[in-house]
Design a protein around this motif. Structure first.
Motif, PDB file in Angstrom:
ATOM      1  N   ASP A  34     -46.002 -15.207 -54.849  1.00 46.63           N
ATOM      2  CA  ASP A  34     -44.846 -15.958 -55.313  1.00 46.63           C
ATOM      3  C   ASP A  34     -43.813 -16.073 -54.191  1.00 46.63           C
ATOM      4  OD1 ASP A  34     -43.263 -13.640 -55.228  1.00 46.63           O
ATOM      5  OD2 ASP A  34     -43.633 -13.170 -57.342  1.00 46.63           O
ATOM      6  N   ARG A  35     -42.719 -16.753 -54.511  1.00 50.63           N
ATOM      7  CA  ARG A  35     -41.739 -17.079 -53.485  1.00 50.63           C
ATOM      8  C   ARG A  35     -41.101 -15.827 -52.873  1.00 50.63           C
ATOM      9  NH1 ARG A  35     -36.429 -20.954 -54.301  1.00 50.63           N
ATOM     10  NH2 ARG A  35     -36.402 -21.822 -52.197  1.00 50.63           N
ATOM     11  N   ARG A  44     -43.314 -14.258 -50.397  1.00 47.87           N
ATOM     12  CA  ARG A  44     -43.380 -15.044 -49.149  1.00 47.87           C
ATOM     13  C   ARG A  44     -42.181 -14.727 -48.252  1.00 47.87           C
ATOM     14  NH1 ARG A  44     -44.453 -19.452 -52.621  1.00 47.87           N
ATOM     15  NH2 ARG A  44     -42.553 -20.540 -51.947  1.00 47.87           N
ATOM     16  N   THR A  88     -43.697 -26.596 -48.279  1.00 46.11           N
ATOM     17  CA  THR A  88     -43.264 -25.338 -48.908  1.00 46.11           C
ATOM     18  C   THR A  88     -42.720 -24.378 -47.871  1.00 46.11           C
ATOM     19  OG1 THR A  88     -44.843 -25.540 -50.719  1.00 46.11           O
ATOM     20  CG2 THR A  88     -44.036 -23.330 -50.225  1.00 46.11           C
ATOM     21  N   ASP A 132     -38.976 -22.723 -47.584  1.00 45.85           N
ATOM     22  CA  ASP A 132     -38.755 -21.276 -47.530  1.00 45.85           C
ATOM     23  C   ASP A 132     -37.886 -20.891 -46.339  1.00 45.85           C
ATOM     24  OD1 ASP A 132     -40.233 -20.958 -49.801  1.00 45.85           O
ATOM     25  OD2 ASP A 132     -41.989 -20.095 -48.820  1.00 45.85           O
TER      26      ASP A 132
END
Length: 328
Positions: free
Chosen positions: A2-3, A6, A35, A39
């Motif tokens: 998941d974010r 990351r 993505t 991020d």
């Protein structure tokens, strides 16, 4: 991944390798270029990560900054939380805020909540909406001045003694005491301090809203083992559970209607309970001082009867007769 995971992965790669190519980051994270770009931008804008693109090495790295009080070395929070864990922590933060007096807890915990919200990736309106969806309703709260709460909490952590001017409601007297804080207790929307009282040479429980004045002392607090503290102050029923009083057992029998609710309640960790053949519910609880237990029994009115304990039965009967006279 998941974010949140990351974010930590990016942090780890940049710290361990120095400068990392965009393609390498994308392959390590197994995400699309779009993505990864989002991020990196989020880490810069919302979490203040000093990530820069190095044209010479064709990769991303942390900008070389000499740590100072004004610009400390950047680090993500030391624990690795998933999004579900962050939701749980934000929920817990909101529950703690519901116990708060004068914003004491919120003031110290808000920076953590802000970081958690940033890790979650929600914008400000979404974060506020999440916090509004959890509410703790408190009734009959007795508020504690923030200066007292912070002073006593600090003394508890630092293991220091405290001087108190304390108002005792039972006889409306004021006394001065030197105490060694042992534990803070929140019970029924009210804060209490469990402490060793050096004047009476014993463990006592003080309501924080009855503290008129408090001053920190340099003396080291007397240490009391947690087991001794629990045995002395938690053995009996409610906030009056200890104090060295002899323990008795009260037997309460609830009618079939009230039993549907009471059967799911814990009145005391050591309680004994059983269903009776006719649908009634029998509950046995230990108590020292009957004050609070009697109040809770009276709250159930004609749905409960006390059996066996003649002294408790007499005390409750007297209270009921006096109350009935007021409404005659």
């Amino acid at each position: 991944m998941d974010r949140t995971e990351r974010f930590y992965k990016i942090e780890l790669l940049l710290r361990s390798r120095g400068c990392v190519a965009f393609e390498t980051l994308r392959d390590e994270l197994a995400v699309s270029p779009a993505t990864l770009k989002r991020d990196l931008q989020y880490l810069r804008d919302r979490l203040a990560a000093p990530i820069v693109y190095d044209r010479f090495d064709n990769g991303y790295r942390f900008e070389a900054v000499v740590p100072s009080a004004a610009s400390p070395r950047h680090e993500l929070p030391g624990l690795w939380f998933s999004e579900k864990e962050i939701h749980a922590l934000l929920t817990m933060h909101q529950l703690l805020a519901g116990l708060d007096d004068d914003g004491v807890l919120s003031r110290h915990l808000q920076p953590m909540a802000d970081k958690l919200q940033g890790m979650l990736g929600a914008d400000e309106s979404e974060a506020r909406e999440l916090m509004r969806r959890v509410k703790l309703i408190s009734t009959a709260r007795r508020r504690v001045p923030s200066r007292h709460f912070e002073l006593l909490g600090s003394a508890l952590v630092q293991r220091k003694r405290v001087w108190l001017r304390y108002f005792k409601r039972s006889d409306r007297s004021t006394s001065e005491r030197e105490v060694s804080p042992q534990r803070l207790v929140n019970y029924r929307n009210t804060w209490y301090l469990d402490a060793w009282c050096h004047a009476s040479e014993g463990l006592r429980r003080f309501a924080l809203d009855a503290v008129q004045e408090a001053k920190p002392l340099d003396s080291r607090a007397r240490a009391v083992a947690l087991k001794e503290l629990e045995a002395e102050l938690d053995a009996g029923y409610g906030i009056y559970g200890g104090g060295g009083a002899k323990l008795n057992w009260a037997t309460l029998v609830f009618n079939a209607d009230a039993a549907q609710w009471v059967a799911n309640e814990e009145w005391h960790p050591r309680q004994r309970a059983r269903w009776l053949a006719d649908g009634r519910y029998e509950l046995q609880v230990p108590y020292g001082d009957p004050t609070e237990l009697a109040m809770d029994i009276l709250r159930h009115g004609d749905s409960v009867v006390v059996t066996g304990d003649k002294a408790l039965v007499a005390a409750i009967g007297q209270r009921l007769r006096r109350a009935a006279q007021l409404y005659a």
